[in-house]
Motif scaffolding. Structure first.
Motif, PDB file in Angstrom:
ATOM      1  N   LEU A 177       0.829  -1.207   0.000  1.00 12.33           N
ATOM      2  CA  LEU A 177       0.000   0.000   0.000  1.00 12.33           C
ATOM      3  C   LEU A 177       0.863   1.255   0.000  1.00 12.33           C
ATOM      4  O   LEU A 177       0.617   2.204  -0.760  1.00 12.33           O
ATOM      5  N   GLU A 178       1.882   1.256   0.850  1.00 13.24           N
ATOM      6  CA  GLU A 178       2.752   2.427   0.965  1.00 13.24           C
ATOM      7  C   GLU A 178       3.486   2.709  -0.341  1.00 13.24           C
ATOM      8  O   GLU A 178       3.552   3.868  -0.797  1.00 13.24           O
ATOM      9  N   LEU A 179       4.032   1.689  -0.964  1.00 14.41           N
ATOM     10  CA  LEU A 179       4.767   1.881  -2.216  1.00 14.41           C
ATOM     11  C   LEU A 179       3.827   2.282  -3.353  1.00 14.41           C
ATOM     12  O   LEU A 179       4.170   3.138  -4.183  1.00 14.41           O
ATOM     13  N   ARG A 180       2.657   1.686  -3.391  1.00 13.02           N
ATOM     14  CA  ARG A 180       1.697   2.057  -4.431  1.00 13.02           C
ATOM     15  C   ARG A 180       1.285   3.521  -4.296  1.00 13.02           C
ATOM     16  O   ARG A 180       1.268   4.276  -5.266  1.00 13.02           O
ATOM     17  N   ASP A 181       0.942   3.934  -3.067  1.00 12.26           N
ATOM     18  CA  ASP A 181       0.510   5.312  -2.849  1.00 12.26           C
ATOM     19  C   ASP A 181       1.650   6.295  -3.041  1.00 12.26           C
ATOM     20  O   ASP A 181       1.448   7.413  -3.517  1.00 12.26           O
ATOM     21  N   SER A 182       2.850   5.886  -2.661  1.00 13.40           N
ATOM     22  CA  SER A 182       4.000   6.777  -2.793  1.00 13.40           C
ATOM     23  C   SER A 182       4.288   7.098  -4.246  1.00 13.40           C
ATOM     24  O   SER A 182       4.603   8.238  -4.604  1.00 13.40           O
ATOM     25  N   THR A 183       4.162   6.088  -5.097  1.00 11.42           N
ATOM     26  CA  THR A 183       4.452   6.316  -6.512  1.00 11.42           C
ATOM     27  C   THR A 183       3.272   6.971  -7.232  1.00 11.42           C
ATOM     28  O   THR A 183       3.457   7.709  -8.195  1.00 11.42           O
ATOM     29  N   ALA A 184       2.051   6.715  -6.725  1.00  8.98           N
ATOM     30  CA  ALA A 184       0.868   7.246  -7.404  1.00  8.98           C
ATOM     31  C   ALA A 184       0.479   8.635  -6.916  1.00  8.98           C
ATOM     32  O   ALA A 184       0.052   9.486  -7.689  1.00  8.98           O
ATOM     33  N   PHE A 185       0.622   8.868  -5.582  1.00  8.14           N
ATOM     34  CA  PHE A 185       0.129  10.116  -5.009  1.00  8.14           C
ATOM     35  C   PHE A 185       1.222  10.970  -4.385  1.00  8.14           C
ATOM     36  O   PHE A 185       0.988  12.121  -4.032  1.00  8.14           O
ATOM     37  N   GLY A 186       2.397  10.413  -4.164  1.00  6.38           N
ATOM     38  CA  GLY A 186       3.445  11.151  -3.461  1.00  6.38           C
ATOM     39  C   GLY A 186       3.351  10.914  -1.964  1.00  6.38           C
ATOM     40  O   GLY A 186       2.333  10.472  -1.437  1.00  6.38           O
ATOM     41  N   LEU A 187       4.423  11.232  -1.251  1.00  2.00           N
ATOM     42  CA  LEU A 187       4.505  10.959   0.188  1.00  2.00           C
ATOM     43  C   LEU A 187       3.523  11.776   1.010  1.00  2.00           C
ATOM     44  O   LEU A 187       3.269  11.462   2.167  1.00  2.00           O
ATOM     45  N   GLN A 188       2.962  12.871   0.454  1.00  2.05           N
ATOM     46  CA  GLN A 188       2.073  13.718   1.237  1.00  2.05           C
ATOM     47  C   GLN A 188       0.841  12.974   1.735  1.00  2.05           C
ATOM     48  O   GLN A 188       0.194  13.419   2.672  1.00  2.05           O
ATOM     49  N   LYS A 189       0.531  11.844   1.119  1.00  3.59           N
ATOM     50  CA  LYS A 189      -0.663  11.102   1.531  1.00  3.59           C
ATOM     51  C   LYS A 189      -0.546  10.604   2.964  1.00  3.59           C
ATOM     52  O   LYS A 189      -1.536  10.445   3.653  1.00  3.59           O
ATOM     53  N   ASN A 190       0.654  10.372   3.465  1.00  2.00           N
ATOM     54  CA  ASN A 190       0.838   9.800   4.797  1.00  2.00           C
ATOM     55  C   ASN A 190       1.498  10.765   5.776  1.00  2.00           C
ATOM     56  O   ASN A 190       2.163  10.342   6.703  1.00  2.00           O
ATOM     57  N   VAL A 191       1.308  12.041   5.581  1.00  4.86           N
ATOM     58  CA  VAL A 191       1.874  13.033   6.504  1.00  4.86           C
ATOM     59  C   VAL A 191       0.970  13.174   7.725  1.00  4.86           C
ATOM     60  O   VAL A 191      -0.249  13.281   7.596  1.00  4.86           O
ATOM     61  N   LEU A 192       1.588  13.166   8.895  1.00  8.23           N
ATOM     62  CA  LEU A 192       0.874  13.412  10.146  1.00  8.23           C
ATOM     63  C   LEU A 192       1.381  14.705  10.768  1.00  8.23           C
ATOM     64  O   LEU A 192       2.589  14.934  10.855  1.00  8.23           O
ATOM     65  N   GLN A 193       0.463  15.541  11.201  1.00  9.29           N
ATOM     66  CA  GLN A 193       0.823  16.731  11.964  1.00  9.29           C
ATOM     67  C   GLN A 193       1.009  16.315  13.425  1.00  9.29           C
ATOM     68  O   GLN A 193       0.122  15.686  14.013  1.00  9.29           O
ATOM     69  N   ILE A 194       2.163  16.641  13.985  1.00 13.32           N
ATOM     70  CA  ILE A 194       2.497  16.227  15.348  1.00 13.32           C
ATOM     71  C   ILE A 194       2.673  17.449  16.228  1.00 13.32           C
ATOM     72  O   ILE A 194       3.385  18.393  15.866  1.00 13.32           O
ATOM     73  N   ILE A 195       2.040  17.430  17.393  1.00 16.67           N
ATOM     74  CA  ILE A 195       2.231  18.475  18.399  1.00 16.67           C
ATOM     75  C   ILE A 195       2.703  17.813  19.686  1.00 16.67           C
ATOM     76  O   ILE A 195       2.020  16.931  20.226  1.00 16.67           O
ATOM     77  N   TYR A 196       3.881  18.206  20.133  1.00 18.93           N
ATOM     78  CA  TYR A 196       4.355  17.787  21.464  1.00 18.93           C
ATOM     79  C   TYR A 196       3.973  18.896  22.435  1.00 18.93           C
ATOM     80  O   TYR A 196       4.615  19.945  22.493  1.00 18.93           O
ATOM     81  N   GLY A 197       2.919  18.657  23.187  1.00 18.96           N
ATOM     82  CA  GLY A 197       2.361  19.719  24.020  1.00 18.96           C
ATOM     83  C   GLY A 197       2.572  19.555  25.500  1.00 18.96           C
ATOM     84  O   GLY A 197       1.864  20.189  26.293  1.00 18.96           O
ATOM     85  N   ASN A 198       3.537  18.744  25.910  1.00 18.93           N
ATOM     86  CA  ASN A 198       3.722  18.542  27.350  1.00 18.93           C
ATOM     87  C   ASN A 198       4.968  19.229  27.893  1.00 18.93           C
ATOM     88  O   ASN A 198       5.494  18.854  28.931  1.00 18.93           O
ATOM     89  N   GLY A 199       5.466  20.250  27.180  1.00 18.80           N
ATOM     90  CA  GLY A 199       6.579  21.034  27.699  1.00 18.80           C
ATOM     91  C   GLY A 199       6.075  22.096  28.649  1.00 18.80           C
ATOM     92  O   GLY A 199       4.938  22.065  29.118  1.00 18.80           O
ATOM     93  N   LYS A 200       6.900  23.072  28.916  1.00 18.04           N
ATOM     94  CA  LYS A 200       6.501  24.173  29.793  1.00 18.04           C
ATOM     95  C   LYS A 200       5.934  25.308  28.955  1.00 18.04           C
ATOM     96  O   LYS A 200       6.331  25.528  27.822  1.00 18.04           O
ATOM     97  N   SER A 201       5.005  26.047  29.533  1.00 18.16           N
ATOM     98  CA  SER A 201       4.442  27.194  28.843  1.00 18.16           C
ATOM     99  C   SER A 201       5.541  28.211  28.580  1.00 18.16           C
ATOM    100  O   SER A 201       6.390  28.472  29.435  1.00 18.16           O
ATOM    101  N   THR A 202       5.558  28.789  27.379  1.00 24.12           N
ATOM    102  CA  THR A 202       6.613  29.710  26.986  1.00 24.12           C
ATOM    103  C   THR A 202       6.010  30.979  26.406  1.00 24.12           C
ATOM    104  O   THR A 202       4.828  31.040  26.074  1.00 24.12           O
ATOM    105  N   THR A 203       6.843  32.012  26.263  1.00 26.80           N
ATOM    106  CA  THR A 203       6.372  33.295  25.763  1.00 26.80           C
ATOM    107  C   THR A 203       7.048  33.696  24.467  1.00 26.80           C
ATOM    108  O   THR A 203       6.460  34.391  23.655  1.00 26.80           O
TER     109      THR A 203
END
Length: 464
Positions: free
Chosen positions: A162-188
């Motif tokens: 599936l990954e190789l088929r989609d990568s060649t047909a649609f590009g890697l953007q199909k499996n991009v995940l937005q990641i937020i690491y939100g357990n640091g300290k509050s900053t300004t």
């Protein structure tokens, strides 16, 4: 009489010859197992039929491996199933790196040898053996670095198809995940925010490699986050550093039908020190999730189903084995089977989790589903918390406090796909204490579920 016997023997011989001829030209295989577990799934068939050019698999395998691990012979049968199902677009070959003197090349591909302890006549010996797959399609390649049986091979190999088929047909953007690491300290400031994000992500050093191996590209976002793309999945680890701007971006994302997975806790725990837990107050992300009907409550959950930790005694004279009720082990009895999110999950290890209270919220969300629960004996600890491993928490179970099942993982699909796990430490480095790789496998399940890969997830339940 002799003439009849001659013709009978001639007929038998002709029949055997015909069977041999047919066997050399056609492949016959009957699967008599329950649910056809030795037959490729319709989903795998459909992916193979959609290949537009040849996909080649090289199985780098030590010839001696079958002598020590007989189950590997089924891998060859499995690859033959793929070849037959593909109609000729899937091919494979078997190469022994030692015999072909290609050990360095194979290792450079990301398929190293593994040391396996084997039994021999004069005792046991450790041998370096290879058994890994290189999958190539068009100009791209993927690997399965080591395998000894077919337990999860259909999931792993079909995922690569599936990954190789989609990568060649649609590009890697199909499996991009937005990641937020939100357990640091509050900053300004932006500089402080970047430093806090880097420090937070270091507490999740296994997340990136696990997601990458599963075919996902992680787009790690620095706080504050102003906008999120509803077309891409979102995974959030922790909440204490999530500022109002980021919370507003997450709100807009969910309102637009975005798919997300949240690993969040009701308390902050000093995991690098004395394990002291402090309730979160005014947490923007937790307030937001409550508005969507999933409230992460503050009290710590304790359960008799927990991990037994090994710690040095207070006087350092010996090691003690302690049943630590805040490290809850959710067993199969508490896991809802049948849901794609829980495919292949036998147990999960939680660290200081909170329970989730499900309600409609101000957005009127319905159909929130509990997927993982504690045992019926779990109880709550209100402030002030006593999280000392040498404390007397276990005595609370016999103090007359009534226990009950408590939701730790919930999911909803009313607008988009949303899963909330009431433990921000579950996919973090705390698994080094417990060896809970299954936590990371579950995190991958969450990523695949919010990406709509239900059929792929179902393959994890096809145990061979």
């Amino acid at each position: 009489m002799k003439k009849e016997r001659f013709f009978r023997e001639l007929l038998i011989f002709a029949s055997l010859a015909l069977i041999a001829l047919l066997a050399s030209r056609f492949h016959f295989r009957f699967d008599l197992s329950k649910n056809g577990s030795y037959t490729l799934s319709p989903y795998s068939h459909s992916l193979l039929s959609g290949l537009d050019s040849e996909m080649t698999v090289t199985w780098y395998r030590s010839n001696a491996l079958q002598q020590y691990t007989p189950a590997v012979r089924y891998i060859g049968d499995f690859l033959e199933e793929y070849r037959l199902a593909s109609g000729g677009t899937f091919t494979y070959r078997i190469i022994d790196p030692v015999v072909t003197q290609t050990t360095e090349t194979v290792t450079a591909l990301g398929i190293p040898s593994r040391q396996i302890e084997v039994k021999e006549r004069d005792g046991t010996a450790v041998k370096d053996l290879w058994s890994g797959l290189l999958v190539e399609y068009h100009s791209e390649r993927r690997i399965i670095p080591f395998l000894l049986d077919t337990t999860t091979l259909e999931y792993d190999l079909t995922r690569l198809v599936l990954e190789l088929r989609d990568s060649t047909a649609f590009g890697l953007q199909k499996n991009v995940l937005q990641i937020i690491y939100g357990n640091g300290k509050s900053t300004t400031t932006a500089l402080e925010a970047a430093a806090s994000s880097a420090a937070a992500s270091s507490a999740y050093s296994y997340v990136g490699p696990w997601l990458s191996y599963a075919g996902f590209t992680a787009d790690v976002l620095e706080l504050p986050v102003h906008t999120l793309d509803p077309a891409k999945g979102l995974v959030v680890f922790g909440s204490s550093a999530v500022d109002p701007l980021t919370a507003d971006a997450v709100d807009a994302f969910l309102s637009a039908g975005g798919n997300a997975a949240f690993f969040v806790s009701g308390n902050t725990v000093n995991i690098a020190g004395n394990w002291k837990a402090t309730p979160k107050t005014g947490d923007h992300l937790l307030i937001l999730l409550e508005a969507y009907g999933m409230k992460i409550e503050s009290p710590l959950v304790m359960d008799i189903s927990n991990f037994r930790i090994t710690m040095p005694a207070l006087d350092n004279s010996k090691n003690e084995y302690i049943n630590y009720p805040f490290w809850i082990t959710a067993l199969r009895s508490g896991i809802k089977s049948g849901h794609p999110l829980m495919a292949g999950v036998k147990e999960l290890q939680f660290f200081w989790p909170s329970q989730i209270f499900m309600h409609e919220g101000i957005h009127g969300i319905h159909g929130i589903e509990s997927l993982v629960e504690t045992s019926p004996a779990s109880i709550l600890m209100e402030e002030p918390y006593d999280t000392d491993p040498f404390g007397t928490q276990l005595s609370l179970f016999s103090s007359g406090t009534s226990g009950s099942k408590r939701p730790l993982v919930v999911a909803n699909t009313e607008r988009g796909r949303v899963v909330v796990v009431a433990d921000e430490y579950l996919p973090g480095n705390m698994i080094e204490y417990t060896g809970s790789d299954t936590n990371l496998d579950f995190m991958v399940n969450c990523a695949e579920w919010i990406s709509g890969k239900d059929q792929l997830l179902e393959l994890k339940n096809r145990k061979r």
